[in-house]
Design a protein around this motif. Structure first.
Motif, PDB file in Angstrom:
ATOM      1  N   GLY A   1      -2.677  -3.435   0.694  1.00 37.86           N
ATOM      2  CA  GLY A   1      -1.873  -3.627  -0.509  1.00 37.86           C
ATOM      3  C   GLY A   1      -2.688  -3.562  -1.784  1.00 37.86           C
ATOM      4  O   GLY A   1      -2.223  -3.036  -2.802  1.00 37.86           O
ATOM      5  N   GLY A   2      -3.912  -4.089  -1.761  1.00 37.35           N
ATOM      6  CA  GLY A   2      -4.749  -4.015  -2.947  1.00 37.35           C
ATOM      7  C   GLY A   2      -5.083  -2.581  -3.324  1.00 37.35           C
ATOM      8  O   GLY A   2      -5.036  -2.207  -4.501  1.00 37.35           O
ATOM      9  N   VAL A   3      -5.409  -1.771  -2.330  1.00 38.45           N
ATOM     10  CA  VAL A   3      -5.717  -0.362  -2.593  1.00 38.45           C
ATOM     11  C   VAL A   3      -4.461   0.375  -3.058  1.00 38.45           C
ATOM     12  O   VAL A   3      -4.507   1.203  -3.975  1.00 38.45           O
ATOM     13  CB  VAL A   3      -6.302   0.302  -1.334  1.00 38.45           C
ATOM     14  CG1 VAL A   3      -6.525   1.796  -1.562  1.00 38.45           C
ATOM     15  CG2 VAL A   3      -7.625  -0.361  -0.958  1.00 38.45           C
ATOM     16  N   ALA A   4      -3.310   0.076  -2.427  1.00 42.75           N
ATOM     17  CA  ALA A   4      -2.066   0.715  -2.835  1.00 42.75           C
ATOM     18  C   ALA A   4      -1.704   0.361  -4.273  1.00 42.75           C
ATOM     19  O   ALA A   4      -1.236   1.209  -5.040  1.00 42.75           O
ATOM     20  CB  ALA A   4      -0.936   0.297  -1.890  1.00 42.75           C
ATOM     21  N   LEU A   5      -1.919  -0.896  -4.646  1.00 45.28           N
ATOM     22  CA  LEU A   5      -1.627  -1.329  -6.008  1.00 45.28           C
ATOM     23  C   LEU A   5      -2.448  -0.542  -7.020  1.00 45.28           C
ATOM     24  O   LEU A   5      -1.935  -0.092  -8.051  1.00 45.28           O
ATOM     25  CB  LEU A   5      -1.924  -2.826  -6.133  1.00 45.28           C
ATOM     26  CG  LEU A   5      -1.418  -3.553  -7.373  1.00 45.28           C
ATOM     27  CD1 LEU A   5       0.100  -3.596  -7.389  1.00 45.28           C
ATOM     28  CD2 LEU A   5      -1.984  -4.971  -7.415  1.00 45.28           C
ATOM     29  N   TYR A   6      -3.716  -0.376  -6.707  1.00 44.13           N
ATOM     30  CA  TYR A   6      -4.590   0.384  -7.608  1.00 44.13           C
ATOM     31  C   TYR A   6      -4.198   1.862  -7.642  1.00 44.13           C
ATOM     32  O   TYR A   6      -4.097   2.470  -8.712  1.00 44.13           O
ATOM     33  CB  TYR A   6      -6.036   0.233  -7.147  1.00 44.13           C
ATOM     34  CG  TYR A   6      -7.015   1.103  -7.901  1.00 44.13           C
ATOM     35  CD1 TYR A   6      -7.493   0.717  -9.150  1.00 44.13           C
ATOM     36  CD2 TYR A   6      -7.454   2.314  -7.372  1.00 44.13           C
ATOM     37  CE1 TYR A   6      -8.381   1.510  -9.845  1.00 44.13           C
ATOM     38  CE2 TYR A   6      -8.339   3.113  -8.066  1.00 44.13           C
ATOM     39  CZ  TYR A   6      -8.802   2.716  -9.302  1.00 44.13           C
ATOM     40  OH  TYR A   6      -9.675   3.504  -9.990  1.00 44.13           O
ATOM     41  N   ALA A   7      -3.978   2.454  -6.466  1.00 40.73           N
ATOM     42  CA  ALA A   7      -3.667   3.880  -6.395  1.00 40.73           C
ATOM     43  C   ALA A   7      -2.352   4.201  -7.100  1.00 40.73           C
ATOM     44  O   ALA A   7      -2.239   5.214  -7.808  1.00 40.73           O
ATOM     45  CB  ALA A   7      -3.604   4.319  -4.929  1.00 40.73           C
ATOM     46  N   MET A   8      -1.357   3.351  -6.920  1.00 41.05           N
ATOM     47  CA  MET A   8      -0.073   3.578  -7.579  1.00 41.05           C
ATOM     48  C   MET A   8      -0.208   3.541  -9.091  1.00 41.05           C
ATOM     49  O   MET A   8       0.425   4.320  -9.802  1.00 41.05           O
ATOM     50  CB  MET A   8       0.942   2.531  -7.118  1.00 41.05           C
ATOM     51  CG  MET A   8       1.453   2.729  -5.708  1.00 41.05           C
ATOM     52  SD  MET A   8       2.436   1.325  -5.140  1.00 41.05           S
ATOM     53  CE  MET A   8       3.654   1.229  -6.434  1.00 41.05           C
TER      54      MET A   8
ATOM     55  N   ALA B   1      -5.195   5.485   3.794  1.00 45.35           N
ATOM     56  CA  ALA B   1      -3.882   6.128   3.676  1.00 45.35           C
ATOM     57  C   ALA B   1      -3.134   5.676   2.435  1.00 45.35           C
ATOM     58  O   ALA B   1      -2.220   6.365   1.964  1.00 45.35           O
ATOM     59  CB  ALA B   1      -3.047   5.832   4.923  1.00 45.35           C
ATOM     60  N   MET B   2      -3.506   4.524   1.885  1.00 44.48           N
ATOM     61  CA  MET B   2      -2.816   4.013   0.703  1.00 44.48           C
ATOM     62  C   MET B   2      -3.014   4.893  -0.523  1.00 44.48           C
ATOM     63  O   MET B   2      -2.206   4.864  -1.452  1.00 44.48           O
ATOM     64  CB  MET B   2      -3.283   2.586   0.400  1.00 44.48           C
ATOM     65  CG  MET B   2      -2.882   1.561   1.444  1.00 44.48           C
ATOM     66  SD  MET B   2      -1.091   1.442   1.717  1.00 44.48           S
ATOM     67  CE  MET B   2      -0.928   2.327   3.279  1.00 44.48           C
ATOM     68  N   TRP B   3      -4.083   5.686  -0.530  1.00 44.95           N
ATOM     69  CA  TRP B   3      -4.269   6.610  -1.652  1.00 44.95           C
ATOM     70  C   TRP B   3      -3.167   7.663  -1.646  1.00 44.95           C
ATOM     71  O   TRP B   3      -2.656   8.050  -2.702  1.00 44.95           O
ATOM     72  CB  TRP B   3      -5.637   7.276  -1.579  1.00 44.95           C
ATOM     73  CG  TRP B   3      -6.757   6.310  -1.735  1.00 44.95           C
ATOM     74  CD1 TRP B   3      -7.539   5.773  -0.753  1.00 44.95           C
ATOM     75  CD2 TRP B   3      -7.216   5.722  -2.965  1.00 44.95           C
ATOM     76  NE1 TRP B   3      -8.458   4.901  -1.283  1.00 44.95           N
ATOM     77  CE2 TRP B   3      -8.289   4.849  -2.638  1.00 44.95           C
ATOM     78  CE3 TRP B   3      -6.839   5.851  -4.297  1.00 44.95           C
ATOM     79  CZ2 TRP B   3      -8.972   4.113  -3.604  1.00 44.95           C
ATOM     80  CZ3 TRP B   3      -7.516   5.125  -5.257  1.00 44.95           C
ATOM     81  CH2 TRP B   3      -8.574   4.271  -4.905  1.00 44.95           C
ATOM     82  N   GLY B   4      -2.789   8.117  -0.467  1.00 38.16           N
ATOM     83  CA  GLY B   4      -1.669   9.053  -0.373  1.00 38.16           C
ATOM     84  C   GLY B   4      -0.348   8.414  -0.738  1.00 38.16           C
ATOM     85  O   GLY B   4       0.489   9.023  -1.412  1.00 38.16           O
ATOM     86  N   VAL B   5      -0.163   7.170  -0.315  1.00 39.80           N
ATOM     87  CA  VAL B   5       1.062   6.444  -0.665  1.00 39.80           C
ATOM     88  C   VAL B   5       1.169   6.288  -2.181  1.00 39.80           C
ATOM     89  O   VAL B   5       2.238   6.478  -2.773  1.00 39.80           O
ATOM     90  CB  VAL B   5       1.084   5.068   0.025  1.00 39.80           C
ATOM     91  CG1 VAL B   5       2.253   4.229  -0.475  1.00 39.80           C
ATOM     92  CG2 VAL B   5       1.168   5.229   1.539  1.00 39.80           C
ATOM     93  N   GLY B   6       0.039   5.938  -2.818  1.00 40.89           N
ATOM     94  CA  GLY B   6       0.053   5.785  -4.268  1.00 40.89           C
ATOM     95  C   GLY B   6       0.381   7.080  -4.987  1.00 40.89           C
ATOM     96  O   GLY B   6       1.085   7.084  -6.002  1.00 40.89           O
ATOM     97  N   THR B   7      -0.101   8.199  -4.452  1.00 40.32           N
ATOM     98  CA  THR B   7       0.170   9.495  -5.063  1.00 40.32           C
ATOM     99  C   THR B   7       1.654   9.826  -5.033  1.00 40.32           C
ATOM    100  O   THR B   7       2.189  10.451  -5.961  1.00 40.32           O
ATOM    101  CB  THR B   7      -0.619  10.598  -4.334  1.00 40.32           C
ATOM    102  OG1 THR B   7      -2.021  10.276  -4.379  1.00 40.32           O
ATOM    103  CG2 THR B   7      -0.403  11.953  -4.981  1.00 40.32           C
ATOM    104  N   LEU B   8       2.340   9.396  -3.978  1.00 39.59           N
ATOM    105  CA  LEU B   8       3.768   9.684  -3.842  1.00 39.59           C
ATOM    106  C   LEU B   8       4.637   8.662  -4.569  1.00 39.59           C
ATOM    107  O   LEU B   8       5.581   9.017  -5.270  1.00 39.59           O
ATOM    108  CB  LEU B   8       4.149   9.716  -2.353  1.00 39.59           C
ATOM    109  CG  LEU B   8       3.524  10.830  -1.518  1.00 39.59           C
ATOM    110  CD1 LEU B   8       3.876  10.648  -0.050  1.00 39.59           C
ATOM    111  CD2 LEU B   8       3.991  12.196  -2.002  1.00 39.59           C
TER     112      LEU B   8
ATOM    113  N   LEU C   1       8.068   5.834  -9.095  1.00 38.04           N
ATOM    114  CA  LEU C   1       8.435   4.575  -9.744  1.00 38.04           C
ATOM    115  C   LEU C   1       8.345   4.694 -11.260  1.00 38.04           C
ATOM    116  O   LEU C   1       9.228   4.234 -11.994  1.00 38.04           O
ATOM    117  CB  LEU C   1       7.524   3.447  -9.259  1.00 38.04           C
ATOM    118  CG  LEU C   1       7.890   2.777  -7.946  1.00 38.04           C
ATOM    119  CD1 LEU C   1       6.834   1.732  -7.583  1.00 38.04           C
ATOM    120  CD2 LEU C   1       9.263   2.131  -8.017  1.00 38.04           C
ATOM    121  N   GLY C   2       7.258   5.299 -11.728  1.00 37.17           N
ATOM    122  CA  GLY C   2       7.109   5.479 -13.164  1.00 37.17           C
ATOM    123  C   GLY C   2       8.225   6.313 -13.755  1.00 37.17           C
ATOM    124  O   GLY C   2       8.787   5.973 -14.809  1.00 37.17           O
TER     125      GLY C   2
END
Length: 230
Positions: free
Chosen positions: A49-56, A172-179, A184-185
């Motif tokens: 979740g921390g990585v996803a938060l940053y990547a998003m 994998a969270m980097w890919g999730v953040g990219t999508l 969301l924005g």
């Protein structure tokens, strides 16, 4: 003159004894089911979740920027919104090991999430582009910290057999953040609610609910984890 069979057998046994014995679980590797089980799900969700938060957030604000500029101006400093965030994140990631030594994993995560949340509040209340850049710098410090912890804490939060799976999940969270980030924005930009975007997308309550077991569940049973998650 040949050696007797007894001598040959003794030599063979001695040679076999000299090789290191392999335990039945030495080559065992944990699977996704175990990583996402009740015992380790909290740890995995915090790390990822921390990585996803940053990547998003890398892409989230980029989708909001046209609405932000229309609301508070400052198009001359457009690029600094992303630059300030990234520079602060790099600096924070360099401090991860030092903070782990001083605070332990649990407190370092709390600090990272709180700093990130403080930056989100500053962004939501920004009256000008200068204030928004300041908020993004604060967010970058928190985001870089939790993203770095996502990799640094794997070895102490989870057993060795799950390290590979956990590293894959976090990456994998980097890919999730990219999508998810641009989607969301764009959603909040379409509604003209860019300030609410920073409030709604920061939900610390989900982290606090899991926190007692969040970072290192069962850490007292493992000496290294117990030392770090103090």
């Amino acid at each position: 003159m040949t050696e007797s069979p007894a001598v040959e057998n003794d030599t063979t046994v001695a040679e076999l004894d000299s090789y290191p014995s392999e335990s039945p679980s030495a080559g065992a590797s944990g699977g996704w089911r175990e990583l996402l089980s009740r015992q380790y799900a909290a740890s995995a969700s915090i790390l990822a979740g921390g990585v996803a938060l940053y990547a998003m957030n890398l892409y989230f604000t980029a989708a909001l920027m046209p609405s932000i500029v229309a609301g508070i101006g400052g198009e001359r400093y457009y690029a600094w919104v992303a630059t300030g965030f990234l520079m602060a994140a790099v600096i924070a990631s360099m401090l991860v090991s030092r903070l782990l030594d001083r605070l332990g994993a649990a407190r370092a995560y709390v600090l990272g999430f709180l700093v990130f949340g403080a930056g989100a509040v500053v962004n939501a209340l920004s009256p000008s582009m200068a204030a928004l850049i300041l908020g993004r710098v604060v967010q970058g410090l928190g985001g870089g910290l939790v993203a770095g912890l996502g990799y640094a804490v794997i070895r102490s939060a989870l057993p060795e057999r799950l390290w590979t799976r956990a590293a894959g999940l976090v990456s994998a969270m980097w890919g999730v953040g990219t999508l998810v980030g641009p989607s969301l924005g764009g959603f909040f930009a379409q509604l003209g609610a860019w300030r609410w975007a920073y409030v709604r997308c920061w939900s610390p309550r989900s982290c606090w609910r899991r926190w007692p077991a969040g970072c290192c569940p069962g850490a007292p049973a493992r000496g290294t984890a117990a030392a770090r998650c103090r």
